[in-house]
Design a protein around this motif. Structure first.
Motif: not given
Lengths: 493, 336
Positions: A302, A325, A300, A354, A338-340, B220-221, B223-226, A331, A321-322
């Protein structure tokens, strides 16, 4: 006589009734299973027995006497121990320090004596430990063993284990149950919270089924079959998830000689080569900590990688990542909190996360609010996320409902490749099927999907093909055969 | 034990604060009612007092934006004070050199540029080396303080003045205003309000603003979102510094007309309170900055009642603490 008897337990959290008049009887020397879906109230019931919660009404009796634990400390003193789903092991401390933590024998410790006792306990269980090694060197199976020894260290004779095999390979799980059987023969009582039915059928004597906070049944395991048990848990008949044949003609994702460096500078993924075809749902099986996370993060964007990775003909090495996407990578992250998501923000604001740079979501310099409003409704209804409105903060939803929303979001905006890390985390059986059905649908429209899960049975049931990762090496078993894959997961083949 | 209802807890906290203020006033031997009246109404006593309040209101507003900007990206720019000082000094020097309207415009721009430059080391260290911005900006403040004192005592000092100051800009080389009744409202105030509104729009209505907020709320979110979290962090601190420098430049060309030792009465530090008191909406900076300006003006008046002017700081600090407690409680409430 039951060693543990919970009678008429009701637990309310505000208006929410987590447990409604539930009782539980456990015989001494039993392996007793408590089964049910996420949110059925299993963990809440165990926390009451462990003294971490005091019930709104009902009684707790242990060894025939009524108890009124004010905290877990009281329960521990009464020789009850609990290992929760998330291990309470501090990686920076040594194994011995972890073992003793919170149960030291005084202000000054006799370390030699402690070590002797630790060795003694370990050998009784057939375990062996390097007591002076840091706990971070332990794998999931070692950590689980250490947790069980921690209970023995505290002289527990009633042990509650919450989903103990969630992180273990099939082989380690079998070994764990052999040691639990040994403990039970020595007079301990084990209460096992699980959603894995094979372990109930193979190792337990009695089973209690909870659903929606209510007691459904209490039976001897010999009197019930696995399909019956599954129906009791879900509340309706289950049909098998239809399997299908996929013969992909072209690859969505193709990686060659793909390596990823982990946090400790070691090679976490070692020269992997595999393809994910158009329309294919590929599961990545493996024990936690074998490189899944690093692979996922490298795909992905990172984390960096060496080697070749190609998404629909586009070289990923140059893509952020961008960019990925925008190229259709979606994802479902492992750590939702933490991540979503941003917990304090509304579902609507999280719906954009995202997608904020996608042309479909843009209007001038900002977000297309009309489109956003339409999409958030779609994500909510897709898997029935229960909420009052799109303006509700996502953090105020239950974990399962957050996961439904996050999964629906990852299937939106025409994905070309869905990367999902434990997509069924926190979901009940029906929602799990719905999410996999959704994944299948986007795959039928030309996407591919890579699913990481530590639950081999889940992957076997829902994925078209399985890859196995062990020690950073990826192998491709010839067929979806449980035994063969189980061996590959621990490198025994 | 069941926790008290939120309203009651806030009430108790508020009452405690009031008592602290009361005790502080009583120990200084003053009549609390008289002091409070002076504090709150001195601004409206005379056109001069009102003009003085506006002179503070303007930098509070602009520096409030500077702090808020960084805060939204999850960063504490403690360096606003130093960026303001450096911007003010640069603005003065440029405006003195060039003169006229051109000097005003270039002076403000020079302030912006120097403010951003003064934030650069902190921004780079934070974004690309992981060093904490609080530490680096505090250090940069000290350097700014000593450096500006040194320059204004020597190289750029007006040789005819008896104390460390530059020459004063002639009126035609300063930003003017419009006369409303007895009060001259400087264009800088309009610009300040414009900056708040534009920033609010940018933050809430643009994708860049959304990405900044995600970075601050959960990087962190992000970075996961680009989102390029490092770049977002870097540019947020740079923008914060630029706005603070602009505040300094404007203060020089619109209000002070010169740079001198003591150019800032701690505006940059007060601005931390301004931004926190503003709450979650950037437009809240306007009333919050006005409250700061008003109480600091009142602080001068209470001196005539033999009460130390620190009473205003005491009240403002208590207000910020009270407000933070309230906000924190609200957040916890929504999670529980």
């Amino acid at each position: 006589m039951s060693i543990v008897a919970l009678e008429g337990i009701t637990q309310r959290f505000g208006d929410f009734v987590a447990l409604d008049n539930v009782s539980l009887h456990v015989q001494k020397g039993d392996l007793h299973a408590v089964v049910g879906e996420n949110g059925a109230g299993k963990t809440t019931l165990m926390r009451i027995l462990y003294g971490a919660l005091s019930p709104s009404s009902g009684t707790v009796s242990v060894r025939g006497q009524q108890r009124n634990y004010r905290s877990s400390r009281d329960a521990i003193a009464d020789r009850i121990g609990m290992v929760s789903q998330h291990y309470a092991i501090i990686p920076e401390l040594t194994c011995l320090q972890n073992l003793m933590l919170g149960a030291e024998e005084g202000a000054v410790m006799n370390l030699a004596a402690c070590r002797t006792r630790a060795d003694d306990l370990a050998s009784r269980m057939g375990f062996s430990f390097d007591w002076s090694a840091k706990a971070e060197t332990l794998g999931p199976a070692g950590a689980q063993k250490l947790e069980i020894l921690k209970l023995l260290w505290r002289n527990a004779e009633i042990m509650i284990l919450d989903e103990p095999t969630a992180m273990l390979s099939p082989r380690d799980a079998d070994a764990l149950f052999e040691s639990l059987k040994k403990l039970a023969q020595d007079g301990a009582t084990v209460i096992l919270v699980t959603h894995r039915l094979p372990e109930v059928m193979d190792y337990c004597q009695n089973v209690t089924v909870l659903r929606g906070g209510k007691l459904i049944t209490h039976q001897a395991v010999t009197e019930v079959t696995k399909p019956e048990l599954a129906e009791l848990i879900v509340g309706h008949a289950l049909t098998e998830f239809p399997s299908r044949e996929v013969t992909p003609t072209e690859a969505v994702l193709s990686v060659q000689n793909f390596s990823v460096i982990g946090d400790r500078g070691d090679e976490a993924v070692k020269g992997a080569s595999f393809q994910i075809g158009k329309g294919e749902l590929v599961g990545l099986a493996g024990v936690d900590g074998n490189g899944q996370r690093e692979l996922f993060h490298a795909l992905l964007g990172t984390r960096g990688f060496h080697g070749l990775a190609n998404l629909n003909g586009e070289d990923l090495a140059q893509n952020s990542t961008r960019d990925r996407i925008e190229a259709g990578v979606r994802i479902i992250a492992e750590d939702r909190h933490d991540e979503a998501i941003v917990e304090d923000w509304s579902l609507a604001d999280n719906a954009v996360l995202g997608f904020q740079r996608l042309p479909s979501f843009r209007a001038g310099p900002g977000i297309n609010e009309a489109y956003k409003a339409e999409r958030v409704q779609e994500y909510i209804t897709r898997f029935n996320t229960k909420c009052t409105s799109a303006a509700q903060p996502i953090g105020s939803l239950s974990g399962g409902n957050q996961q439904r929303f996050v999964a629906a979001r990852a299937l939106g905006e025409s994905p070309s490749l869905v990367l999902a890390f434990q997509p069924a985390r926190g979901l009940d059986i029906d929602a799990t099927r719905a999410v996999y059905q959704g994944l299948r649908e986007v795959c039928e429209r030309g996407a591919g999907a890579l699913i990481v899960s530590f639950d081999l049975d889940e992957l076997l049931e829902f994925c078209d093909r399985i890859l196995v990762i062990n020690g950073g090496l990826i192998s491709s078993p010839a067929a979806k055969k449980r035994a063969e894959i189980g061996q590959l997961m621990v490198g025994a083949k | 034990m069941k926790p008290l209802p939120l309203a009651m807890r806030i009430g108790i906290l508020g009452l405690t604060c009031a008592i602290i203020v009361l005790i502080a006033l009583m120990t200084s031997g003053a009549n609390p009612a008289e002091v409070m009246t002076a504090l709150l109404t001195d601004t409206f006593r005379s056109p001069t007092a009102f003009a003085d309040t506006l002179k503070r209101f303007c930098p509070y507003m602009i520096l409030g934006v500077a702090v808020f900007w960084a805060l939204r990206a999850g960063l504490f720019n403690i360096g606003v004070e130093g960026q303001f000082l450096m911007g003010g000094m640069a603005g003065t020097v440029v405006a003195l050199q060039i003169g006229g309207l051109g000097g005003v415009i270039l002076g403000a721009l020079a302030g912006t540029l120097v403010g951003a430059l003064w934030a650069l080391p902190a921004a780079w260290i934070r974004a690309y080396r992981g060093g904490h911005e609080v530490i680096s900006t505090i250090m940069l403040n000290m350097i700014a303080f000593q450096l500006s004192n040194h320059l204004v005592s020597g190289p750029i000092m007006d040789p005819e003045a008896g104390f460390p100051t530059t020459k004063t800009l002639p009126p035609e080389s300063m930003l003017s205003g419009i006369q409303i009744g007895d009060v001259n409202v400087n264009w800088a105030l309009g610009l300040g309000i414009g900056i708040v509104v534009a920033f609010g729009w940018w933050l809430r209505r643009t994708v860049a603003g959304y990405e900044l907020s995600v970075t601050g709320a959960n990087s962190t979110a992000g970075a996961f979102a680009g989102i390029d979290v490092r770049r977002t962090t870097f540019s947020a601190l740079m923008a914060s510094g630029a706005v603070a420098g602009l505040g300094g430049g404007l203060q020089a060309v619109a209000f002070e007309g010169r740079f001198f030792m003591g150019f800032s009465t701690g505006y940059g530090f007060d601005a931390l309170g301004v931004a926190i008191l503003a709450g979650s909406n950037p437009l809240g900076i306007i009333p919050s900055a006005f409250a700061y300006g008003l109480l600091q003006q009142g602080a001068l008046a209470v001196q005539t009642l033999h009460v130390p002017p620190g009473i205003a700081t005491l009240i403002l600090s208590l207000l910020v603490i009270l407000f933070s407690a309230f906000r924190y409680a609200k957040v916890r409430h929504s999670n529980g």
